[in-house]
Motif scaffolding. Structure first.
Motif, mmCIF file in Angstrom:
data_model
loop_
_atom_site.group_PDB
_atom_site.id
_atom_site.type_symbol
_atom_site.label_atom_id
_atom_site.label_comp_id
_atom_site.label_asym_id
_atom_site.label_seq_id
_atom_site.Cartn_x
_atom_site.Cartn_y
_atom_site.Cartn_z
ATOM 1 N N LEU A 122 0.810 -1.209 0.000
ATOM 2 C CA LEU A 122 0.000 0.000 0.000
ATOM 3 C C LEU A 122 0.850 1.269 0.000
ATOM 4 O O LEU A 122 0.309 2.364 -0.030
ATOM 5 N N ASN A 131 -4.175 -8.572 7.033
ATOM 6 C CA ASN A 131 -3.954 -7.132 7.074
ATOM 7 C C ASN A 131 -2.851 -6.860 8.093
ATOM 8 O O ASN A 131 -3.087 -6.910 9.292
ATOM 9 N N SER A 172 -5.588 2.925 7.266
ATOM 10 C CA SER A 172 -6.850 2.208 7.409
ATOM 11 C C SER A 172 -7.981 2.751 6.527
ATOM 12 O O SER A 172 -8.849 1.988 6.141
ATOM 13 N N THR A 211 -6.956 2.708 -6.452
ATOM 14 C CA THR A 211 -8.128 2.985 -5.624
ATOM 15 C C THR A 211 -8.577 1.724 -4.892
ATOM 16 O O THR A 211 -8.255 0.601 -5.292
ATOM 17 N N SER A 212 -9.329 1.929 -3.828
ATOM 18 C CA SER A 212 -9.843 0.809 -3.044
ATOM 19 C C SER A 212 -10.702 -0.121 -3.892
ATOM 20 O O SER A 212 -10.641 -1.342 -3.742
ATOM 21 N N TYR A 213 -11.502 0.457 -4.773
ATOM 22 C CA TYR A 213 -12.364 -0.353 -5.629
ATOM 23 C C TYR A 213 -11.530 -1.289 -6.514
ATOM 24 O O TYR A 213 -11.829 -2.474 -6.633
ATOM 25 N N ILE A 272 -8.421 -2.280 -5.969
ATOM 26 C CA ILE A 272 -7.747 -3.267 -5.112
ATOM 27 C C ILE A 272 -8.712 -4.400 -4.764
ATOM 28 O O ILE A 272 -8.352 -5.573 -4.826
ATOM 29 N N ALA A 273 -9.946 -4.049 -4.416
ATOM 30 C CA ALA A 273 -10.944 -5.074 -4.089
ATOM 31 C C ALA A 273 -11.183 -5.996 -5.274
ATOM 32 O O ALA A 273 -11.284 -7.220 -5.120
ATOM 33 N N TYR A 279 -7.850 3.252 3.506
ATOM 34 C CA TYR A 279 -7.760 2.537 2.249
ATOM 35 C C TYR A 279 -8.263 1.099 2.345
ATOM 36 O O TYR A 279 -8.350 0.408 1.365
ATOM 37 N N LEU A 280 -8.558 0.666 3.545
ATOM 38 C CA LEU A 280 -8.897 -0.737 3.739
ATOM 39 C C LEU A 280 -10.391 -1.007 3.807
ATOM 40 O O LEU A 280 -10.811 -2.063 4.218
ATOM 41 N N GLU A 281 -11.203 -0.068 3.366
ATOM 42 C CA GLU A 281 -12.640 -0.303 3.421
ATOM 43 C C GLU A 281 -13.080 -1.436 2.511
ATOM 44 O O GLU A 281 -14.120 -2.027 2.702
ATOM 45 N N PHE A 282 -12.263 -1.784 1.519
ATOM 46 C CA PHE A 282 -12.622 -2.866 0.597
ATOM 47 C C PHE A 282 -12.601 -4.223 1.284
ATOM 48 O O PHE A 282 -13.168 -5.170 0.782
#
Length: 132
Positions: free
Chosen positions: A72, A116, A124, A98-100, A102-103, A126-129
């Motif tokens: 990251l 993680n 953190s 972007t998080s999207y 990455i997901a 960035y970790l919403e995915f």
């Protein structure tokens, strides 16, 4: 965790014991299945995490485990980052992603276990995915 081999009638079945002591079951392992484990961190570089875990990424049995490291943070050019990059089967710099995206990459890589290594720290948001 130790791998246990059980005899069930005439068939040999390999299983992993449950992580929880109170579970009375064992989870079967498919010998044709490689477990995809991803380590996600902003600390793949000159950081205590890399100093302490630097050799872990290359210690997995390549026949049963496929290791992914998603960075990251951008490359800091240190020997620690180079070591992790060389030992992990897949090393991807997602610092400008972007998080999207990455997901989607995690889903496309069919990651079975995501570790993680940041916990609740500076990156953190960035970790919403992970919870999607």
């Amino acid at each position: 965790m130790a791998k246990i081999t059980m005899r069930s009638s005439k068939v040999m079945v390999s299983v992993l014991p449950s992580v929880q002591r109170f579970h009375a079951i064992a989870y079967p392992l498919d010998p044709m299945f490689a477990l995809e484990i991803m380590y996600l961190s902003s600390d793949f570089g000159y950081h205590p995490l890399s100093h302490l875990m630097g050799s872990i990424f290359g210690m997995h049995n390549g026949k049963n485990v496929e290791v992914f490291c998603y960075a990251l943070s951008p490359n800091d050019g240190t020997k620690w980052r180079k070591r992790i990059r060389s030992e992990a089967e897949h090393f991807v710099d997602v610092s400008a992603t972007t998080s999207y995206v990455i997901a989607k990459m995690i889903n496309d890589d069919k990651i079975y276990i995501l570790v993680n290594l940041n916990g609740y720290t500076k990156v953190s948001p960035y970790l919403e995915f992970i919870v999607v």
